[in-house]
Enzyme design. Structure first.
Site, PDB file in Angstrom:
ATOM      1  N   THR A   1       0.809  -1.225   0.000  1.00 16.39           N
ATOM      2  CA  THR A   1       0.000   0.000   0.000  1.00 16.39           C
ATOM      3  C   THR A   1       0.840   1.271   0.000  1.00 16.39           C
ATOM      4  OG1 THR A   1      -1.642  -1.203   1.254  1.00 16.39           O
ATOM      5  CG2 THR A   1      -1.835   1.167   1.288  1.00 16.39           C
TER       6      THR A   1
ATOM      7  N   SER B   1       1.157 -10.271   0.177  1.00 12.48           N
ATOM      8  CA  SER B   1       0.613 -11.623   0.276  1.00 12.48           C
ATOM      9  C   SER B   1       1.278 -12.544  -0.745  1.00 12.48           C
ATOM     10  CB  SER B   1      -0.895 -11.622   0.029  1.00 12.48           C
ATOM     11  OG  SER B   1      -1.506 -10.818   0.995  1.00 12.48           O
TER      12      SER B   1
ATOM     13  N   THR C   1       4.864  -8.932  15.199  1.00  6.35           N
ATOM     14  CA  THR C   1       3.758  -9.638  14.575  1.00  6.35           C
ATOM     15  C   THR C   1       2.682  -8.610  14.221  1.00  6.35           C
ATOM     16  OG1 THR C   1       2.398 -11.591  14.862  1.00  6.35           O
ATOM     17  CG2 THR C   1       2.596 -10.232  16.783  1.00  6.35           C
TER      18      THR C   1
ATOM     19  N   THR D   1       4.528 -21.172  21.466  1.00 11.79           N
ATOM     20  CA  THR D   1       3.204 -20.950  22.058  1.00 11.79           C
ATOM     21  C   THR D   1       2.298 -20.189  21.095  1.00 11.79           C
ATOM     22  OG1 THR D   1       1.932 -19.908  23.821  1.00 11.79           O
ATOM     23  CG2 THR D   1       4.033 -18.870  23.281  1.00 11.79           C
TER      24      THR D   1
END
Ligand code: ASP
Length: 343
Positions: free
Chosen positions: A15, A61, A167, A279
């Site tokens: 973007t 992506s 993240t 985790t």
């Protein structure tokens, strides 16, 4: 070239590199060659900028390890001529790419800052300008002639994080990233507030950059959920050529105690599959053996992912498998922090 700080911008897509055609309302790719004329503020920066771009900029992506190798090559080819690098990248997979690059660039001693934006650079309310300008300033920061940042960072919405600790957590907010297990390296307010003790310094680090471009993608990720059945587990463990499995467990590294589950995992581990316990919580880490539900995993000698993110675990596994280290060493090296990605 020597007097001013030289920064190389690497545009991969996303973007941030788009402008809105206000007549048609459509988003279109921004002509990177015209960067300075589109963002005149860049003229005020006290450094010399050059931009290079992917031949065909992509939505993140579509990123894959070949694109990571392209970014690594662009940095390698220009490493001596530039003081710092800013990689413009879509935010969706930015944490993966930036984590990957942190492993691929061994002995990095210059800043490589990934950034992007939630709104296109040509949008009235864009977050792109601040992200881009501050990333450039951070990449240009020096003290006593040495770069302040000597690692791969990710800058978004007033914070520079260690890239392999990040993240993406939000598809809407400008604050799209977090780093739950490592505090920000730099915060941008009225001043740039540098948190020196959070920056990576590898003692005795050799200064020659080593670039590793082979990433082995024979890996899979399995997120545990109540109801995961035997045939799903068996089919994942039975994938031909699979070398490493990132197992996203509950809480502090816990998993069900069903006999079939433990038997299948044990069989796979004994046959040489590297099973990495991470985790699925966003903060904290694995402490195998703390609960009965993880004691068996410890006995099986699963690789302890400690407090690593899934993004860093995936790219570290690809990097280590690509480096062809022996099966015996994999666990020891994975459990060692290589680029500050775990405690
Ligand atoms: N889909 C875009 C991408 O990741 C979103 C962004 O640029 O932030 O390429």
């Amino acid at each position: 070239m020597k007097d001013k700080t030289n920064i190389l911008l690497i545009y991969t897509g996303g973007t941030i590199g788009m402008v809105k055609d206000y007549k048609t309302g459509a988003l279109k790719a921004f002509d990177f060659k015209e960067l300075i004329s589109n963002i005149p503020e860049l003229n005020q920066l006290d450094c010399r900028l050059k931009g290079i771009s992917f031949e065909e900029p992509i939505d993140s992506s579509n990123m894959n390890p070949k694109h990571w190798a392209t970014i690594a090559t662009m940095i390698e080819d220009n490493y001596d001529q530039y003081d710092g690098f800013v990689v413009l990248h879509g935010s969706d997979t930015m944490s993966y790419s930036a984590s990957a690059l942190s492993f691929m660039l061994e002995n990095l001693s210059k800043p490589v800052i990934f950034t992007g934006s939630q709104l296109p650079i040509g949008d009235l309310r864009t977050d792109a300008k601040e992200n881009l300008i501050t990333s450039i300033q951070i990449a240009a920061l020096k003290e006593k002639g040495k770069p302040v940042v000597q690692e791969v960072g990710l800058y978004f919405e007033y914070k520079l994080y260690r890239a392999n600790r990040t993240t993406k957590i939000n598809a809407e907010h400008f604050e799209a990233f977090t780093s739950p297990n490592h505090p920000p390296l730099i915060e941008s307010g009225v001043h740039l507030n540098i948190h020196y003790t959070n920056l990576l310094r590898i003692p005795g680090q050799k200064k020659t950059l080593q670039v590793h471009k082979t990433m082995d993608d024979n890996i899979a990720v399995l997120k545990l959920f109540p109801g995961l059945n035997e045939s799903v587990l068996k089919s994942i463990l039975g994938i031909p050529g699979l070398k490493a499995l990132i197992l996203e467990t509950y809480g502090a590294g816990n998993a069900p105690m069903d006999e079939w589950f433990l038997k299948e995992l044990k069989k796979a581990a004994l046959s040489g599959l590297h099973i990495i316990n991470v985790t699925q919580c966003s903060g904290g880490g694995v402490a195998m053996g703390h609960y009965e539900t993880s004691a068996k995993l410890k006995e099986m000698q699963l690789v302890n992912g400690k407090d690593i993110t899934t993004e860093a675990a995936i790219t570290k596994a690809m990097y280590l498998l690509g480096s062809k280290i022996s099966g015996k060493l994999f666990k020891t090296i994975f459990e060692t922090s290589l680029r500050g990605e775990m405690h």
